[in-house]
Design a protein around this motif. Structure first.
Motif, PDB file in Angstrom:
ATOM      1  N   THR A   1       0.760  -1.219  -0.074  1.00 24.84           N
ATOM      2  CA  THR A   1       0.075   0.038   0.072  1.00 24.84           C
ATOM      3  C   THR A   1       0.848   1.373   0.041  1.00 24.84           C
ATOM      4  O   THR A   1       1.883   1.424   0.855  1.00 24.84           O
ATOM      5  N   GLY A   2       0.440   2.196  -0.848  1.00 30.71           N
ATOM      6  CA  GLY A   2       1.276   3.482  -1.028  1.00 30.71           C
ATOM      7  C   GLY A   2       2.685   3.454  -1.934  1.00 30.71           C
ATOM      8  O   GLY A   2       3.231   4.092  -2.082  1.00 30.71           O
TER       9      GLY A   2
ATOM     10  N   SER B   1      -7.191  11.227 -19.308  1.00 32.44           N
ATOM     11  CA  SER B   1      -7.773  12.615 -18.846  1.00 32.44           C
ATOM     12  C   SER B   1      -7.243  13.222 -17.365  1.00 32.44           C
ATOM     13  O   SER B   1      -7.618  14.208 -17.138  1.00 32.44           O
ATOM     14  N   GLU B   2      -6.584  12.102 -16.819  1.00 32.96           N
ATOM     15  CA  GLU B   2      -6.073  12.528 -15.458  1.00 32.96           C
ATOM     16  C   GLU B   2      -4.698  13.247 -15.753  1.00 32.96           C
ATOM     17  O   GLU B   2      -4.307  13.557 -16.527  1.00 32.96           O
ATOM     18  N   SER B   3      -4.666  14.032 -14.396  1.00 29.53           N
ATOM     19  CA  SER B   3      -3.443  14.820 -14.479  1.00 29.53           C
ATOM     20  C   SER B   3      -2.157  14.159 -13.709  1.00 29.53           C
ATOM     21  O   SER B   3      -1.058  14.649 -13.873  1.00 29.53           O
TER      22      SER B   3
ATOM     23  N   SER C   1      -3.011   4.844 -12.784  1.00 32.48           N
ATOM     24  CA  SER C   1      -3.568   6.353 -12.168  1.00 32.48           C
ATOM     25  C   SER C   1      -2.977   6.469 -10.715  1.00 32.48           C
ATOM     26  O   SER C   1      -3.109   5.443 -10.135  1.00 32.48           O
ATOM     27  N   ALA C   2      -2.734   7.746 -10.632  1.00 29.90           N
ATOM     28  CA  ALA C   2      -2.556   8.164  -9.186  1.00 29.90           C
ATOM     29  C   ALA C   2      -3.736   8.284  -8.300  1.00 29.90           C
ATOM     30  O   ALA C   2      -3.633   8.021  -6.975  1.00 29.90           O
ATOM     31  N   PHE C   3      -5.095   8.076  -8.849  1.00 28.31           N
ATOM     32  CA  PHE C   3      -6.222   8.136  -7.978  1.00 28.31           C
ATOM     33  C   PHE C   3      -6.721   6.733  -8.046  1.00 28.31           C
ATOM     34  O   PHE C   3      -8.100   6.556  -7.420  1.00 28.31           O
ATOM     35  N   SER C   4      -6.201   5.772  -8.377  1.00 28.37           N
ATOM     36  CA  SER C   4      -6.979   4.400  -8.537  1.00 28.37           C
ATOM     37  C   SER C   4      -6.744   3.640  -7.063  1.00 28.37           C
ATOM     38  O   SER C   4      -5.553   3.581  -6.660  1.00 28.37           O
TER      39      SER C   4
END
Lengths: 112, 116
Positions: free
Chosen positions: A96-97, B28-30, B96-99
């Motif tokens: 995680t991370g 479309s992600e930053s 993705s960093a948001f995933s």
């Protein structure tokens, strides 16, 4: 170094059989993944797990299920194997991370 | 949905020369991560290099470097002083960093042959 071990490098099964692919990691990673690799398609995510007994479908879950009873072990199950499931299967884990996934050596599965 | 494209199924390079493998992606992600993985005939996928999208500086690992062009959505891998052990299939991957899954989206792969 992270060690991800897949139980078989090669496996031959018959159509209709129930098939288990096993994966074990030794780094106490929370996240584990099963991918399928086919020529010209790259790797596609079948299922992943973010904790014991927790799982989510990936992009191509049809015909597969998974089991994660212990943190270090993630099993991929083909309930009734079919010839179109002949492929290379890769397991991966990630802490995680941490963005990087670590992969096993792959299992080349043939369904006859 | 994000996609990753490697348009070169096969490449070859002479030993000691330089080769560049291409990769383009669509998102479309930053904020995201990009990876190059190597899969030799032994089959274990090995991380070659990683790039964070928020970093402007191109990542470098010894003989391996990337040319990251965020606006063009391009992420090529340059291998300098190619060695026989570099022969492998190379995969470009996006995360993705948001995933919350951390899943990787892979390109189709490029098989690199190194000629002695």
């Amino acid at each position: 170094d992270v060690k991800v071990t897949q139980s078989s490098r090669y496996l031959v099964k018959r159509t209709g059989e129930k098939v288990f692919l096993e994966c074990v990691q030794d780094m106490d990673h929370e996240n584990m993944f099963w991918y399928r690799q086919d020529p010209g398609l790259g790797l596609r995510l079948i299922y992943f797990s973010y904790d014991v007994k927790m799982k989510e479908k990936g992009d191509i879950p049809e015909g597969y299920s998974v089991s994660r009873e212990k943190k270090e072990r993630f099993s991929l199950i083909l309930e009734s194997a079919s010839t179109n499931q002949t492929s290379m299967y890769l397991c991966a884990s990630r802490g995680t991370g941490i963005p990087t996934q670590h992969f096993g050596d792959g299992t080349r599965l043939s369904i006859l | 949905a994000q996609t990753v494209t490697q348009s070169q199924p096969e490449m070859s390079v002479q030993e000691a020369e330089t080769v560049t493998l291409s990769c383009t992606y669509d998102t479309s992600e930053s904020d995201y991560y990009l990876f190059w993985y190597k899969q030799p005939p032994s089959r274990q996928m090995i991380l070659v290099i990683r790039q964070e999208a928020y970093k402007q500086q191109n990542a470098t690992e010894n003989r391996f470097s990337v040319n990251f062009q965020k606006a063009a959505k391009s992420f090529s891998l340059k291998i300098s002083d190619s060695q026989l052990g570099d022969a492998a299939m190379y995969f470009c991957a996006y995360r993705s960093a948001f995933s919350n899954t951390g899943k990787l989206i892979f390109g189709q792969g490029t098989t690199l042959q190194v000629k002695p």
